[in-house]
Enzyme design. Structure first.
Site, PDB file in Angstrom:
ATOM      1  N   GLU A 289      86.589 -13.755 -39.128  1.00  0.00           N
ATOM      2  CA  GLU A 289      85.947 -12.414 -39.460  1.00  0.00           C
ATOM      3  C   GLU A 289      84.804 -12.395 -40.037  1.00  0.00           C
ATOM      4  O   GLU A 289      83.693 -11.525 -39.947  1.00  0.00           O
ATOM      5  CB  GLU A 289      87.130 -11.423 -39.616  1.00  0.00           C
ATOM      6  CG  GLU A 289      87.591 -10.534 -38.595  1.00  0.00           C
ATOM      7  CD  GLU A 289      88.470  -9.515 -38.968  1.00  0.00           C
ATOM      8  OE1 GLU A 289      89.148  -9.117 -37.985  1.00  0.00           O
ATOM      9  OE2 GLU A 289      88.430  -9.292 -40.144  1.00  0.00           O
ATOM     10  N   HIS A 310     101.761 -33.969 -30.322  1.00  0.00           N
ATOM     11  CA  HIS A 310     102.169 -34.345 -29.171  1.00  0.00           C
ATOM     12  C   HIS A 310     101.540 -33.335 -28.039  1.00  0.00           C
ATOM     13  O   HIS A 310     102.255 -32.976 -27.073  1.00  0.00           O
ATOM     14  CB  HIS A 310     103.571 -33.964 -29.156  1.00  0.00           C
ATOM     15  CG  HIS A 310     104.202 -35.251 -30.021  1.00  0.00           C
ATOM     16  ND1 HIS A 310     104.659 -36.297 -29.758  1.00  0.00           N
ATOM     17  CD2 HIS A 310     104.286 -35.425 -31.211  1.00  0.00           C
ATOM     18  CE1 HIS A 310     105.094 -37.293 -30.800  1.00  0.00           C
ATOM     19  NE2 HIS A 310     104.903 -36.587 -31.697  1.00  0.00           N
ATOM     20  N   LYS A 424      88.227  -1.817 -29.344  1.00  0.00           N
ATOM     21  CA  LYS A 424      89.057  -0.324 -29.470  1.00  0.00           C
ATOM     22  C   LYS A 424      88.437   0.585 -28.645  1.00  0.00           C
ATOM     23  O   LYS A 424      88.897   1.470 -28.312  1.00  0.00           O
ATOM     24  CB  LYS A 424      88.787  -0.155 -30.960  1.00  0.00           C
ATOM     25  CG  LYS A 424      89.463  -1.098 -32.060  1.00  0.00           C
ATOM     26  CD  LYS A 424      89.453  -0.924 -33.288  1.00  0.00           C
ATOM     27  CE  LYS A 424      89.763  -1.792 -34.477  1.00  0.00           C
ATOM     28  NZ  LYS A 424      89.535  -1.365 -35.640  1.00  0.00           N
TER      29      LYS A 424
HETATM   30  O1  PA5 Z   1      89.888  -7.743 -42.511  1.00  0.00           O
HETATM   31  C1  PA5 Z   1      89.869  -6.570 -42.004  1.00  0.00           C
HETATM   32  O2  PA5 Z   1      89.216  -5.709 -42.332  1.00  0.00           O
HETATM   33  C2  PA5 Z   1      90.766  -6.299 -40.557  1.00  0.00           C
HETATM   34  O3  PA5 Z   1      91.291  -7.349 -40.270  1.00  0.00           O
HETATM   35  C3  PA5 Z   1      91.767  -5.147 -40.966  1.00  0.00           C
HETATM   36  O4  PA5 Z   1      92.695  -5.548 -42.059  1.00  0.00           O
HETATM   37  C4  PA5 Z   1      92.507  -4.845 -39.620  1.00  0.00           C
HETATM   38  O5  PA5 Z   1      91.613  -4.431 -38.538  1.00  0.00           O
HETATM   39  C5  PA5 Z   1      93.380  -3.537 -40.020  1.00  0.00           C
HETATM   40  O6  PA5 Z   1      92.789  -2.699 -40.415  1.00  0.00           O
HETATM   41  P1  PA5 Z   1      93.601  -1.412 -41.252  1.00  0.00           P
HETATM   42  O7  PA5 Z   1      93.807  -2.024 -42.499  1.00  0.00           O
HETATM   43  O8  PA5 Z   1      92.368  -0.224 -41.281  1.00  0.00           O
HETATM   44  O9  PA5 Z   1      94.560  -0.894 -40.222  1.00  0.00           O
END
Ligand code: PA5
Length: 447
Positions: A289, A310, A424
């Site tokens: 990310e 394996h 989303k």
């Molecule tokens: O690293 C990030 O920002 C994302 O992976 C969020 O943690 C994830 O989408 C969950 O978001 P939230 O904590 O708003 O529910």
């Protein structure tokens, strides 16, 4: 103190002689930019000095809440996804007995996870398991509006209130969310839940040392003070004034960027301990990310070895040469087990009799490492002295700060995640969420 170690010597032969040293300036500048908050995403740098800013009072407050949940619950379900889930799971699994769920003498509640998928079977089976059990919920969402988590939480809240009554539910449901915004905050305030705040300036994937990680880890019975103290030690060891030659975060960032520039587009993190599976999952999110944007970024992948030798072993040894491998090695296992001798020796394994199983594992690790290097796979090695809270605290902070440096060296903002919104929007449109009608119609035609 036993510190984690980085060894890049088996990656360097795959690079030009000056490839890493030529990145020293940019790694040092990136580390300085994090410190001075002059980099892109500088409003999300709250994690940088988080370890040293955690007070004893704050740890005690989290521990007190964890102790209450441990007393009042046989099962605690942690609802969260991505950064609001993976860190806690990674640390809990790394520290837990491999068969904790089946051990009768288990001390404290079982910690389960939900809100990280939308599987009807998973949620049915979870709610079925929780029937008639004394369970509590930790609802973790920074935005407070994440669909996967909100969906699971609505089910769990209702069941908890029905099974345990509203008053007990109020004590055993805890929220970890934004200080002011989002549905999780509104619900927590309205219901009077104990709540902890995810700081505005700490993004989800950098939040494991906030209550997001600390509370579930404490509920699972692990020492959060030692975890934080490991992170504090690594904060010092990778601080801005620590020169490149001694700064393992800068070195890791520089080596992976140098490899990327030579076409090594995939980094495979390999562990030789099944307990580290979720550390790799957490690492993949952190690096994926943070760096995968603008058409750039190393693809973070993982294997559990020797298991995956394996399956994926063939590809790693012999497939397209666009990969490098980062091995997570644990020096000393927690237990000792000797391989027995056998009179008949039908399996021909008596040459191993009397040796520790870990010695076999280590030779598999060394042999694999050398075979992969011979097969053209640059190798980086990170060694943990043992799997304990202190070493894992070090590892978490090491990967976080190296990720910040590496992303800046790559030329991206490591602290945003614009790409995760696309699915989303489509999901809401297809589900007919008010406001998404037009997009929904267009998408349905494409199905
Ligand atoms: O690293 C990030 O920002 C994302 O992976 C969020 O943690 C994830 O989408 C969950 O978001 P939230 O904590 O708003 O529910």
């Amino acid at each position: 103190m036993n510190t984690i170690k980085l060894d890049t010597s088996a990656a360097l032969p795959f690079l030009a002689a000056d490839a890493v040293s030529s990145l020293k300036t940019s790694a040092t500048a990136a580390r300085q930019a994090l410190e001075d908050a002059t980099c892109p995403g500088n409003d999300f740098l709250g994690w940088l000095h988080l370890p040293s800013s955690i007070t004893a009072d704050f740890i005690n407050e989290i521990q007190a809440c964890a102790d209450r949940l441990r007393q009042e619950c046989d099962v605690v379900v942690v609802a969260g996804i991505g950064g609001s889930y993976l860190g806690a799971r990674a640390i809990i699994e790394a520290l837990s007995d491999s068969f904790a769920a089946l051990r009768k003498e288990q001390n404290g509640p079982a910690v389960l996870f939900a809100g990280n998928n939308i599987s009807e079977d998973y949620l049915y089976e979870l709610t079925d398991l929780l029937r008639d059990r004394r369970f509590g919920v930790i609802n973790i969402s920074k935005s407070g509006t994440t669909t996967e988590t909100a969906l699971a939480f609505r089910l769990l809240k209702k069941q908890c209130e029905e099974q345990r009554g509203k008053d007990v539910a109020r004590r055993v449901i805890v929220a970890i969310t934004d200080a002011r915004r989002g549905a999780a905050r509104t619900t927590a305030d309205k219901e009077g839940y104990t709540s902890f705040v995810i700081p505005d300036n700490v993004g989800g994937r950098f939040s494991v040392l906030t209550p997001v990680g600390l509370l579930p880890i404490a509920v699972a019975g692990f020492d959060i003070k030692a975890l934080v103290s490991g992170a504090q030690a690594m904060e010092q060891a990778t601080a801005v004034g620590v020169p490149f030659e001694e700064n393992i975060a800068m070195q890791y960032a520089a080596v992976r960027n140098a490899l990327y520039q030579t076409g090594k587009k995939i980094e495979i993190i390999a562990n030789y301990q099944p307990k580290l599976h979720f550390i790799a999952e957490w690492w993949k999110q952190l690096y994926g990310e943070s760096e995968g944007k603008g058409g750039k970024g190393i693809f973070p992948a993982s294997v559990d070895l020797t298991t995956d030798l394996h399956s994926m072993g063939q590809w790693i040894q012999d497939g397209e040469r666009t990969i490098f491998e980062t091995v997570l090695s644990v020096e000393e296992p927690r237990h000792s087990l000797l391989f027995p001798s056998d009179e008949e020796n039908l399996d021909g394994l008596n040459f191993l009799a009397g040796r520790r199983i870990d010695q076999v594992n280590k030779m598999a690790e060394h042999g694999t490492r050398l075979a992969h290097i011979d097969g053209g796979v640059p190798n980086v090695r990170i060694t943990l002295p043992r799997l304990d809270e202190n070493a894992l605290g070090q590892l978490i902070y090491f990967f976080e700060v190296a990720c910040g440096i590496s992303g800046l060296m790559l030329g991206v903002n490591p602290f945003d995640q614009p790409g995760v919104e696309a699915y989303k929007r489509n999901m809401f449109a297809l589900l007919g969420k008010p406001g998404y009608e037009e997009a929904g119609e267009a998408l349905r035609k494409r199905l």
